[in-house]
Motif scaffolding. Sequence first.
Motif, PDB file in Angstrom:
ATOM      1  N   HIS A   5       0.875  -1.218   0.154  1.00 27.33           N
ATOM      2  CA  HIS A   5       0.214   0.128  -0.062  1.00 27.33           C
ATOM      3  C   HIS A   5       0.977   1.390  -0.022  1.00 27.33           C
ATOM      4  O   HIS A   5       0.140   2.529   0.117  1.00 27.33           O
ATOM      5  N   ILE A   6       2.131   1.159   0.037  1.00 23.67           N
ATOM      6  CA  ILE A   6       2.916   2.247  -0.006  1.00 23.67           C
ATOM      7  C   ILE A   6       2.982   3.278  -1.161  1.00 23.67           C
ATOM      8  O   ILE A   6       2.804   4.402  -1.308  1.00 23.67           O
ATOM      9  N   ALA A   7       2.671   2.605  -2.386  1.00 25.27           N
ATOM     10  CA  ALA A   7       2.386   3.428  -3.492  1.00 25.27           C
ATOM     11  C   ALA A   7       1.222   4.263  -3.484  1.00 25.27           C
ATOM     12  O   ALA A   7       0.925   5.320  -4.151  1.00 25.27           O
ATOM     13  N   GLU A   8      -0.072   3.501  -3.081  1.00 27.10           N
ATOM     14  CA  GLU A   8      -1.217   4.352  -2.716  1.00 27.10           C
ATOM     15  C   GLU A   8      -1.000   5.534  -1.928  1.00 27.10           C
ATOM     16  O   GLU A   8      -1.757   6.390  -2.001  1.00 27.10           O
ATOM     17  N   LEU A   9      -0.598   5.260  -0.747  1.00 31.42           N
ATOM     18  CA  LEU A   9      -0.012   6.151   0.157  1.00 31.42           C
ATOM     19  C   LEU A   9       0.544   7.591  -0.416  1.00 31.42           C
ATOM     20  O   LEU A   9       0.322   8.677  -0.236  1.00 31.42           O
ATOM     21  N   ILE A  10       1.606   7.103  -1.022  1.00 26.96           N
ATOM     22  CA  ILE A  10       2.330   8.197  -1.718  1.00 26.96           C
ATOM     23  C   ILE A  10       1.553   8.965  -2.951  1.00 26.96           C
ATOM     24  O   ILE A  10       1.497  10.386  -2.952  1.00 26.96           O
ATOM     25  N   PHE A  11       0.874   8.141  -3.698  1.00 26.04           N
ATOM     26  CA  PHE A  11      -0.423   8.797  -4.482  1.00 26.04           C
ATOM     27  C   PHE A  11      -1.181   9.690  -3.722  1.00 26.04           C
ATOM     28  O   PHE A  11      -1.332  10.961  -4.229  1.00 26.04           O
ATOM     29  N   TYR A  12      -1.892   9.393  -2.531  1.00 26.64           N
ATOM     30  CA  TYR A  12      -2.670  10.276  -1.869  1.00 26.64           C
ATOM     31  C   TYR A  12      -2.167  11.482  -1.191  1.00 26.64           C
ATOM     32  O   TYR A  12      -2.583  12.268  -1.109  1.00 26.64           O
ATOM     33  N   MET A  13      -0.836  11.245  -0.877  1.00 24.14           N
ATOM     34  CA  MET A  13       0.058  12.364  -0.347  1.00 24.14           C
ATOM     35  C   MET A  13       0.330  13.329  -1.499  1.00 24.14           C
ATOM     36  O   MET A  13       0.031  14.620  -1.013  1.00 24.14           O
ATOM     37  N   GLU A  14       0.509  12.957  -2.705  1.00 22.35           N
ATOM     38  CA  GLU A  14       0.548  13.955  -3.725  1.00 22.35           C
ATOM     39  C   GLU A  14      -0.673  14.629  -4.057  1.00 22.35           C
ATOM     40  O   GLU A  14      -0.620  15.870  -4.253  1.00 22.35           O
ATOM     41  N   GLU A  15      -1.871  13.994  -3.874  1.00 20.70           N
ATOM     42  CA  GLU A  15      -3.002  14.591  -4.329  1.00 20.70           C
ATOM     43  C   GLU A  15      -3.470  15.584  -3.357  1.00 20.70           C
ATOM     44  O   GLU A  15      -3.853  16.490  -3.575  1.00 20.70           O
ATOM     45  N   LEU A  16      -2.959  15.133  -1.881  1.00 24.26           N
ATOM     46  CA  LEU A  16      -3.192  16.223  -0.962  1.00 24.26           C
ATOM     47  C   LEU A  16      -2.406  17.494  -1.100  1.00 24.26           C
ATOM     48  O   LEU A  16      -2.890  18.597  -0.986  1.00 24.26           O
ATOM     49  N   ARG A  17      -1.320  17.201  -1.538  1.00 21.23           N
ATOM     50  CA  ARG A  17      -0.343  18.340  -1.691  1.00 21.23           C
ATOM     51  C   ARG A  17      -0.782  19.305  -2.664  1.00 21.23           C
ATOM     52  O   ARG A  17      -0.781  20.316  -2.649  1.00 21.23           O
ATOM     53  N   ALA A  18      -1.201  18.740  -4.016  1.00 20.45           N
ATOM     54  CA  ALA A  18      -1.556  19.375  -4.986  1.00 20.45           C
ATOM     55  C   ALA A  18      -3.065  20.060  -4.808  1.00 20.45           C
ATOM     56  O   ALA A  18      -3.087  21.473  -5.199  1.00 20.45           O
ATOM     57  N   HIS A  19      -3.961  19.743  -3.979  1.00 20.87           N
ATOM     58  CA  HIS A  19      -5.156  20.413  -3.407  1.00 20.87           C
ATOM     59  C   HIS A  19      -4.479  21.488  -2.447  1.00 20.87           C
ATOM     60  O   HIS A  19      -5.173  22.795  -2.612  1.00 20.87           O
ATOM     61  N   VAL A  20      -3.819  21.415  -1.557  1.00 22.45           N
ATOM     62  CA  VAL A  20      -3.262  22.402  -0.818  1.00 22.45           C
ATOM     63  C   VAL A  20      -2.738  23.608  -1.750  1.00 22.45           C
ATOM     64  O   VAL A  20      -2.875  24.740  -1.159  1.00 22.45           O
ATOM     65  N   ARG A  21      -1.651  23.299  -2.723  1.00 25.66           N
ATOM     66  CA  ARG A  21      -1.032  24.250  -3.489  1.00 25.66           C
ATOM     67  C   ARG A  21      -2.302  25.098  -4.190  1.00 25.66           C
ATOM     68  O   ARG A  21      -2.284  25.941  -4.590  1.00 25.66           O
ATOM     69  N   LYS A  22      -3.272  24.332  -4.928  1.00 25.18           N
ATOM     70  CA  LYS A  22      -4.091  24.776  -5.532  1.00 25.18           C
ATOM     71  C   LYS A  22      -5.279  25.921  -4.752  1.00 25.18           C
ATOM     72  O   LYS A  22      -5.408  26.780  -5.081  1.00 25.18           O
ATOM     73  N   TYR A  23      -5.616  25.204  -3.624  1.00 24.06           N
ATOM     74  CA  TYR A  23      -6.593  25.932  -2.856  1.00 24.06           C
ATOM     75  C   TYR A  23      -5.909  26.785  -1.659  1.00 24.06           C
ATOM     76  O   TYR A  23      -6.785  27.167  -0.854  1.00 24.06           O
ATOM     77  N   GLY A  24      -4.791  26.809  -1.596  1.00 23.14           N
ATOM     78  CA  GLY A  24      -3.851  27.952  -0.612  1.00 23.14           C
ATOM     79  C   GLY A  24      -4.529  29.084  -0.450  1.00 23.14           C
ATOM     80  O   GLY A  24      -4.594  29.690   0.538  1.00 23.14           O
ATOM     81  N   PRO A  25      -4.701  29.862  -1.483  1.00 23.27           N
ATOM     82  CA  PRO A  25      -4.985  31.301  -1.420  1.00 23.27           C
ATOM     83  C   PRO A  25      -6.496  31.203  -0.634  1.00 23.27           C
ATOM     84  O   PRO A  25      -6.861  32.211   0.161  1.00 23.27           O
ATOM     85  N   VAL A  26      -7.487  30.341  -0.859  1.00 25.84           N
ATOM     86  CA  VAL A  26      -8.676  30.188  -0.488  1.00 25.84           C
ATOM     87  C   VAL A  26      -8.521  29.949   1.134  1.00 25.84           C
ATOM     88  O   VAL A  26      -9.502  30.519   2.035  1.00 25.84           O
TER      89      VAL A  26
END
Length: 80
Positions: free
Chosen positions: A37-58
């Motif tokens: 499950h480590i690959a899935e964990l890394i994938f979800y980490m990257e998804e969360l990071r992308a959302h934080v970068r995208k919605y950071g100003p909000v």
Amino acid sequence: ALFVFMALSFARDEIIWLLRHADNMPKKSADDFIDKHIAELIFYMEELRAHVRKYGPVMQRYYVQYLSGFDAVVLNELVQ
């Protein structure tokens, strides 16, 4: 925002622990210690990071409005 950063921190700690201890595990069989499950964990980490970068100003606007309205009295006392 707090829960997102906590989740990213916990996931990072799990990955770091796995990398540091992978060489010291007793090798009974290679399949016993493979984390599927480590690959899935890394994938979800990257998804969360992308959302934080995208919605950071909000998130910033929300917390600035929250602080200016709810904690305005305490904030004014701290500034003075």
